[in-house]
Design a protein around this motif. Structure first.
Motif, PDB file in Angstrom:
ATOM      1  N   ALA A 185      74.024 -14.514  56.893  1.00  0.00           N
ATOM      2  CA  ALA A 185      72.933 -14.584  55.919  1.00  0.00           C
ATOM      3  C   ALA A 185      73.481 -14.838  54.512  1.00  0.00           C
ATOM      4  O   ALA A 185      72.872 -15.546  53.722  1.00  0.00           O
TER       5      ALA A 185
ATOM      6  N   ASN B  28      67.481 -16.730  63.372  1.00  0.00           N
ATOM      7  CA  ASN B  28      67.879 -15.555  62.584  1.00  0.00           C
ATOM      8  C   ASN B  28      67.857 -14.313  63.475  1.00  0.00           C
ATOM      9  O   ASN B  28      67.701 -14.438  64.693  1.00  0.00           O
TER      10      ASN B  28
ATOM     11  N   TYR C 226      67.224 -15.957  55.711  1.00  0.00           N
ATOM     12  CA  TYR C 226      67.846 -17.286  55.865  1.00  0.00           C
ATOM     13  C   TYR C 226      67.652 -18.106  54.592  1.00  0.00           C
ATOM     14  O   TYR C 226      67.498 -19.326  54.619  1.00  0.00           O
TER      15      TYR C 226
ATOM     16  N   ASN D 132      72.018 -18.041  62.444  1.00  0.00           N
ATOM     17  CA  ASN D 132      72.215 -17.232  61.242  1.00  0.00           C
ATOM     18  C   ASN D 132      72.311 -15.754  61.618  1.00  0.00           C
ATOM     19  O   ASN D 132      71.352 -15.179  62.136  1.00  0.00           O
TER      20      ASN D 132
END
Ligand code: 8YV
Length: 314
Positions: free
Chosen positions: A53, A95, A78, A73
């Protein structure tokens, strides 16, 4: 079958590295010498990027990876990936939502209490040996029953509100739109929310719309008796105004886990006793970081096996 290559462009935990090594051949970009040259020669070999991140994936890097398909990620935020740009190149982004809600909420309340009750300062008082010569340790502000304004009542915000309610705190929140699944009063104006709050907790994502949404006026409205708790992103706050108002006493205090240019922390606030400073550790527990790592790997595995993703962003 050969494992697909994945370009690692950020620092990640040893645990995530070893979990990833089971499914991909991990190629750390920073170990490839001249990266520009490496990418011009090898960039086309990568469909997968692994990042954090904090690092994200710059548009220039995406451009150097013509066959890029997915950016994984490690983190829920993000903001360091230009998702619109990625989408325009048919690049998907994943994410790690939900698995960190509880630990980040725990930390948000921990920061609030630590700042209010001068836990850091009192601890330093003992370590400095000051208690031996000074019978009056630092004194703080009460938490139970006070007013908590939450900017960003999302998944983590709800967990934080639940915890604050257990301290009999009065809660109001500000979101883009009111939620229809909660009873907490909604306040559409951040300025009004700040005026009302004893503690203003930031839990909104960093987007172009929330950039420095906590500006000088909001911080002034919060005022000399109240404190800001930021566990969202540094970019959400006008950091220059924050520092000015903390120094002038126009803002009561702050608990900060995130900063505009991490890991840089403004020197001017380093010694302020009413400011709690943390090195971006909202999600940093063994349990949560393991769960985040597992979710990255689940996404990678799903993509390799079926072309699908568990937690896609776009
Ligand atoms: C980071 C965070 O993910 O999840 C986020 O958005 O800010 C953190 O939990 C962590 O530092 C690993 O990149």
């Amino acid at each position: 079958m050969d494992k697909p290559k994945a370009l690692l462009v950020a620092g990640i935990s040893t645990e995530l590295k070893s979990l990833l090594a089971e499914v991909v051949e991990l190629v750390p970009l920073n170990k490839q010498g001249d990266t520009t040259r490496y990418l011009s020669e090898q960039g086309a070999a990568f469909e997968l990027v692994i990042t954090s991140a904090g690092k994200g994936c710059a548009n220039e890097l995406m451009e150097q990876l013509p066959n890029l398909k997915v950016i994984f990620n490690w983190g829920v935020g993000y903001d360091k990936v230009d998702v619109e740009f990625a989408t325009s190149r048919n690049v998907q982004v994943t994410n790690t939502p939900n698995v960190l809600n509880e630990c980040v909420a725990d930390m948000a309340i921990g920061m609030l209490i630590a700042q209010a009750r001068c836990i850091g300062e009192a601890e330093r008082f003992v370590r400095r040996g000051e208690w031996l010569i000074n019978p009056t340790p630092p004194m703080g502000q009460k938490v139970t029953g006070k007013r908590l304004g939450i900017v960003g009542l999302g998944r983590i915000g709800l967990e934080a509100a639940k915890r604050a309610a257990a301290f009999s705190m009065q809660i109001k929140y500000c979101n883009r739109n009111p939620r229809d699944d909660v009873d907490y009063p909604y306040e559409s104006s951040i300025l009004e929310l700040a005026k009302w709050s004893d503690y203003l907790l930031l839990l909104c994502p960093s987007t172009p719309e929330t950039h420095q949404i906590i500006d000088r006026d909001v911080l002034k409205a919060l005022g000399p008796k109240s404190s800001l708790i930021n566990i969202a992103r540094g970019a959400v706050v006008d950091q220059k105004a924050l520092v000015d108002l903390l120094l002038s006493g126009e803002l009561g205090g702050a608990a900060l886990d995130v900063f505009e240019k991490e890991p840089e922390v403004p020197k001017a606030i380093m010694d302020l006793p009413n400011v709690l400073l943390l090195p971006h550790v909202g999600s940093a527990t063994f349990e949560t970081r393991t769960a985040m790592a597992q979710l990255v790997v689940d996404n990678v595995r799903a993509y390799i096996e079926s072309g699908s993703l568990v937690t896609p962003v776009n």
